[in-house]
Design a protein around this motif. Structure first.
Motif, PDB file in Angstrom:
ATOM      1  N   HIS A 294      11.118  38.919  46.353  1.00 31.99           N
ATOM      2  CA  HIS A 294       9.419  39.014  46.293  1.00 31.99           C
ATOM      3  C   HIS A 294       8.753  39.416  47.673  1.00 31.99           C
ATOM      4  O   HIS A 294       9.637  39.125  48.953  1.00 31.99           O
ATOM      5  CB  HIS A 294       9.143  37.605  46.202  1.00 31.99           C
ATOM      6  CG  HIS A 294       9.547  37.178  44.728  1.00 31.99           C
ATOM      7  ND1 HIS A 294       8.708  37.545  43.631  1.00 31.99           N
ATOM      8  CD2 HIS A 294      10.345  36.330  44.053  1.00 31.99           C
ATOM      9  CE1 HIS A 294       9.161  37.118  42.417  1.00 31.99           C
ATOM     10  NE2 HIS A 294      10.060  36.461  42.843  1.00 31.99           N
ATOM     11  N   LEU A 295       7.728  39.834  47.716  1.00 34.49           N
ATOM     12  CA  LEU A 295       6.969  39.813  48.957  1.00 34.49           C
ATOM     13  C   LEU A 295       6.489  38.357  49.398  1.00 34.49           C
ATOM     14  O   LEU A 295       5.568  37.937  48.533  1.00 34.49           O
ATOM     15  CB  LEU A 295       5.809  40.732  48.975  1.00 34.49           C
ATOM     16  CG  LEU A 295       4.708  40.692  50.040  1.00 34.49           C
ATOM     17  CD1 LEU A 295       5.486  41.249  51.255  1.00 34.49           C
ATOM     18  CD2 LEU A 295       3.519  41.575  49.621  1.00 34.49           C
ATOM     19  N   VAL A 296       6.988  37.838  50.352  1.00 30.49           N
ATOM     20  CA  VAL A 296       6.411  36.405  50.859  1.00 30.49           C
ATOM     21  C   VAL A 296       5.359  36.425  52.022  1.00 30.49           C
ATOM     22  O   VAL A 296       5.754  36.964  53.222  1.00 30.49           O
ATOM     23  CB  VAL A 296       7.666  35.636  51.246  1.00 30.49           C
ATOM     24  CG1 VAL A 296       7.202  34.249  51.854  1.00 30.49           C
ATOM     25  CG2 VAL A 296       8.828  35.433  50.216  1.00 30.49           C
ATOM     26  N   ASP A 297       4.231  36.534  51.901  1.00 30.00           N
ATOM     27  CA  ASP A 297       3.064  36.891  52.689  1.00 30.00           C
ATOM     28  C   ASP A 297       2.543  35.625  53.398  1.00 30.00           C
ATOM     29  O   ASP A 297       2.756  34.495  52.737  1.00 30.00           O
ATOM     30  CB  ASP A 297       2.045  37.358  51.774  1.00 30.00           C
ATOM     31  CG  ASP A 297       1.117  38.387  52.684  1.00 30.00           C
ATOM     32  OD1 ASP A 297       1.232  38.327  53.929  1.00 30.00           O
ATOM     33  OD2 ASP A 297       0.101  39.034  52.143  1.00 30.00           O
ATOM     34  N   ASP A 298       2.257  35.711  54.680  1.00 21.58           N
ATOM     35  CA  ASP A 298       1.910  34.840  55.645  1.00 21.58           C
ATOM     36  C   ASP A 298       0.433  35.015  55.676  1.00 21.58           C
ATOM     37  O   ASP A 298      -0.305  35.890  56.101  1.00 21.58           O
ATOM     38  CB  ASP A 298       2.597  34.968  56.833  1.00 21.58           C
ATOM     39  CG  ASP A 298       2.202  34.079  58.183  1.00 21.58           C
ATOM     40  OD1 ASP A 298       1.387  33.010  57.690  1.00 21.58           O
ATOM     41  OD2 ASP A 298       2.290  34.587  59.113  1.00 21.58           O
ATOM     42  N   GLN A 299      -0.259  33.728  55.408  1.00 20.43           N
ATOM     43  CA  GLN A 299      -1.780  33.777  55.622  1.00 20.43           C
ATOM     44  C   GLN A 299      -2.626  34.737  54.852  1.00 20.43           C
ATOM     45  O   GLN A 299      -3.441  35.424  55.587  1.00 20.43           O
ATOM     46  CB  GLN A 299      -2.144  33.759  57.068  1.00 20.43           C
ATOM     47  CG  GLN A 299      -1.457  32.796  57.947  1.00 20.43           C
ATOM     48  CD  GLN A 299      -2.307  31.319  57.542  1.00 20.43           C
ATOM     49  OE1 GLN A 299      -3.546  31.229  57.517  1.00 20.43           O
ATOM     50  NE2 GLN A 299      -1.669  30.114  57.521  1.00 20.43           N
ATOM     51  N   ALA A 300      -2.109  34.969  53.544  1.00 26.12           N
ATOM     52  CA  ALA A 300      -2.895  35.898  52.746  1.00 26.12           C
ATOM     53  C   ALA A 300      -4.197  35.490  52.395  1.00 26.12           C
ATOM     54  O   ALA A 300      -4.491  34.578  52.483  1.00 26.12           O
ATOM     55  CB  ALA A 300      -2.105  36.205  51.438  1.00 26.12           C
ATOM     56  N   ILE A 318       1.611  30.344  52.603  1.00 24.54           N
ATOM     57  CA  ILE A 318       2.624  31.134  52.193  1.00 24.54           C
ATOM     58  C   ILE A 318       2.170  31.518  50.864  1.00 24.54           C
ATOM     59  O   ILE A 318       1.717  30.661  49.761  1.00 24.54           O
ATOM     60  CB  ILE A 318       3.757  30.495  52.116  1.00 24.54           C
ATOM     61  CG1 ILE A 318       4.364  30.059  53.394  1.00 24.54           C
ATOM     62  CG2 ILE A 318       4.945  31.396  51.389  1.00 24.54           C
ATOM     63  CD1 ILE A 318       5.513  29.109  53.405  1.00 24.54           C
ATOM     64  N   SER A 319       2.220  33.086  50.612  1.00 28.07           N
ATOM     65  CA  SER A 319       1.979  33.542  49.177  1.00 28.07           C
ATOM     66  C   SER A 319       3.039  34.234  48.577  1.00 28.07           C
ATOM     67  O   SER A 319       3.460  35.121  49.110  1.00 28.07           O
ATOM     68  CB  SER A 319       0.851  34.271  49.148  1.00 28.07           C
ATOM     69  OG  SER A 319      -0.386  33.595  49.629  1.00 28.07           O
ATOM     70  N   LEU A 329       1.534  29.814  45.105  1.00 27.74           N
ATOM     71  CA  LEU A 329       1.204  29.560  46.489  1.00 27.74           C
ATOM     72  C   LEU A 329       1.948  28.540  46.935  1.00 27.74           C
ATOM     73  O   LEU A 329       2.345  27.425  46.090  1.00 27.74           O
ATOM     74  CB  LEU A 329      -0.417  29.344  46.578  1.00 27.74           C
ATOM     75  CG  LEU A 329      -1.111  30.279  46.215  1.00 27.74           C
ATOM     76  CD1 LEU A 329      -2.796  29.919  45.754  1.00 27.74           C
ATOM     77  CD2 LEU A 329      -1.066  31.676  46.647  1.00 27.74           C
ATOM     78  N   LEU A 330       1.979  28.473  48.369  1.00 24.90           N
ATOM     79  CA  LEU A 330       2.631  27.195  49.008  1.00 24.90           C
ATOM     80  C   LEU A 330       2.052  26.946  50.424  1.00 24.90           C
ATOM     81  O   LEU A 330       1.458  27.757  50.927  1.00 24.90           O
ATOM     82  CB  LEU A 330       4.075  27.415  49.357  1.00 24.90           C
ATOM     83  CG  LEU A 330       5.173  27.864  48.147  1.00 24.90           C
ATOM     84  CD1 LEU A 330       5.391  29.358  47.888  1.00 24.90           C
ATOM     85  CD2 LEU A 330       6.427  27.219  48.299  1.00 24.90           C
ATOM     86  N   ASP A 331       1.937  25.640  50.744  1.00 24.73           N
ATOM     87  CA  ASP A 331       1.135  25.130  51.884  1.00 24.73           C
ATOM     88  C   ASP A 331       2.260  24.288  52.481  1.00 24.73           C
ATOM     89  O   ASP A 331       2.622  23.237  51.975  1.00 24.73           O
ATOM     90  CB  ASP A 331      -0.147  24.566  51.536  1.00 24.73           C
ATOM     91  CG  ASP A 331      -1.130  24.985  52.439  1.00 24.73           C
ATOM     92  OD1 ASP A 331      -1.171  26.204  53.251  1.00 24.73           O
ATOM     93  OD2 ASP A 331      -1.970  24.097  52.968  1.00 24.73           O
ATOM     94  N   ALA A 332       2.414  24.694  53.743  1.00 19.91           N
ATOM     95  CA  ALA A 332       3.399  23.673  54.692  1.00 19.91           C
ATOM     96  C   ALA A 332       2.601  22.476  55.272  1.00 19.91           C
ATOM     97  O   ALA A 332       1.441  22.722  55.982  1.00 19.91           O
ATOM     98  CB  ALA A 332       3.915  24.519  55.653  1.00 19.91           C
ATOM     99  N   LYS A 333       2.643  21.496  54.766  1.00 25.91           N
ATOM    100  CA  LYS A 333       1.974  20.156  55.318  1.00 25.91           C
ATOM    101  C   LYS A 333       3.209  19.294  55.974  1.00 25.91           C
ATOM    102  O   LYS A 333       4.396  19.217  55.880  1.00 25.91           O
ATOM    103  CB  LYS A 333       1.478  19.258  54.107  1.00 25.91           C
ATOM    104  CG  LYS A 333       0.460  20.310  53.380  1.00 25.91           C
ATOM    105  CD  LYS A 333      -0.769  20.516  54.212  1.00 25.91           C
ATOM    106  CE  LYS A 333      -1.831  21.304  53.382  1.00 25.91           C
ATOM    107  NZ  LYS A 333      -3.121  21.474  54.190  1.00 25.91           N
TER     108      LYS A 333
END
Length: 442
Positions: A294-300, A318-319, A329-333
């Motif tokens: 997959h393309l794992v995009d940063d701050q798309a 992360i997208s 979608l993922l968000d690091a908390k």
């Protein structure tokens, strides 16, 4: 509490209140409580400047003290330091190794070779000693292939050995003819950076054996020109690529987290990093390594709506992209609401809904580092601690085990984390397919 073998070094847990730390610090400094509080305020101001944050990172409540959103070595005063253990690591584990691996990954996107990490230091030493041992472990094996560079030199002498200036043949200076030549030597900016990093760490290391090895390394690299030190991240020439991990770490020591001296002057607050930013970098790197399909995009960027006629965009951390759309979608908390149980804070719920609506995604995973104080699991293993369903959208709160990553390897950490995400992707795809079939049959 104090670290064994180093009475002047104290240990704190990030976000944990240390009872009467002001009194303990005053005793170490040989001052009164008011002077100790002033020292902490001064340290906090330096941290704010170094890390580029807007608010202080040290809280003082009476005589109790808490450090938040950063971890590492905080140099309180000359000869007195505080080690702050990140909240997602445990002081009773090999946290030094885990911390350094995450620190290097967050800074330059590369993981230190596992064989370069010194083992067992967390049980008998301190973070500065561990960093020094790691650097030494990288330095000595490569001495047979020294880091040399061609350097242009100009000198004066009466024997013609080199490229000479024809004008000086008629009118030589009192020192001789002006000559030039290129020499393949160790005196260069790369070695100077490594040499300066060893010198910066040397005063921090309490272990006499490690100190002696550091002095040998400094002597082997000498002489160097301090003006040639360049701690900016950069790639070494291909013939010297085996020196890259050490050069990266040396640059970090000098620039990245504030280990720095100018002569004998006390300047910097230690070897520290922003823990929440580090966690974002670690999560992104792990998913990129573990999900190569997959393309794992940063701050798309995704458009949520309009503001005064202009696009209003949102950017999840992360997208995971499939074709031109976001599959997940993922968000690091870093922080959760903790009362009777761990919970996702309401602000993160609202933000997650905005992300999903803008991206057209049905699932968002909030990634939190697993907290200290619970049983250790394999590094990278994920546990869903909360599921929120709103219409056809799902928000998952997931705790990721970070302890032990240096011993088990970053690849194992990445594969476990990516495996969890891959299974959720498959589940989401199956759910979407079932929904489409239901609509078609109706």
């Amino acid at each position: 509490m104090t670290t064994p073998g180093a009475a002047e070094r104290l240990t704190l847990a990030e976000y944990g209140w240390a009872p009467d730390f002001v009194g303990t610090l005053a005793e170490r400094l040989g001052t009164g409580a008011a002077e100790a509080v002033a020292v902490l305020h001064e340290l906090d101001e330096r941290l704010v400047k170094l890390l580029g944050v807007e608010e202080g990172l040290i809280d003082i409540r009476g005589r109790d003290v808490r450090v938040h959103d950063c971890a590492g070595i905080l140099r309180v005063a000359p000869g007195v330091e505080v080690e702050v253990v990140p909240k997602f690591l445990s002081a009773d584990t090999r946290w030094h190794e885990d911390f350094l691996l995450f620190a290097t990954l967050a800074e330059n996107g590369r993981v230190l070779p596992s064989e370069a990490l010194a083992s067992g230091v967390g049980e008998r030493g301190d973070l500065a000693t561990f960093i020094a041992q790691t650097m030494l472990g990288m330095f000595w094996p490569h001495q047979r292939r020294p880091l040399r560079q061609y350097r242009r030199r100009v000198w004066h002498e009466f024997s013609l050995d080199g490229e000479f200036d024809s004008e000086t043949l008629l009118l030589p200076t009192e020192d001789g003819f002006r000559l030039e030549g290129s020499f393949f030597e160790r005196t260069n900016g790369y070695n100077a950076t490594i040499w300066a990093a060893f010198r910066a760490l040397l005063p921090e290391v309490a272990d006499p054996e490690v100190s002696a090895q550091m002095r040998r390394a400094i002597s082997a690299l000498s002489p160097q020109d301090l003006r040639a030190v360049d701690a900016r991240p950069r790639l070494l020439p291909s013939r010297h690529r085996h020196w890259q991990p050490l050069f990266d770490l040396a640059g970090q020591v000098l620039r990245g987290y504030g280990v720095g001296y100018s002569g004998a002057a006390f300047e910097a607050p230690g070897f520290v990093l922003q823990t929440w930013r580090t966690w974002q970098s670690v999560a992104l790197a792990a998913l990129r390594q573990g999900l190569p399909e997959h393309l794992v995009d940063d701050q798309a960027s995704f458009q949520l709506g309009l503001r005064n006629g202009r696009a209003l965009n949102v950017k999840p951390d992360i997208s995971v992209m499939t074709a031109a759309s976001a599959a997940m979608l993922l968000d690091a908390k870093y922080k959760t609401r903790i009362d009777r149980s761990t919970r996702i804070v309401e602000a993160d719920v609202y933000e997650s809904l905005a992300f999903m609506r803008a991206a057209g995604a049905s699932t968002l995973i909030l990634l939190y580092p697993r907290q200290e104080g619970v049983p250790v699991r394999p590094a990278g293993e994920c546990e869903v601690f909360e599921t929120i369903l709103i219409a056809d959208q799902t928000i998952l709160g997931v705790a990721v085990e970070c302890r032990g990553v240096s011993g088990q390897g970053f690849d194992a950490f990445a594969q476990r984390l990516a495996g969890f995400v891959r299974r959720r992707l498959a589940s989401t795809a199956q759910g979407a397919g079932a929904s489409e079939l239901g609509l078609a049959s109706s």
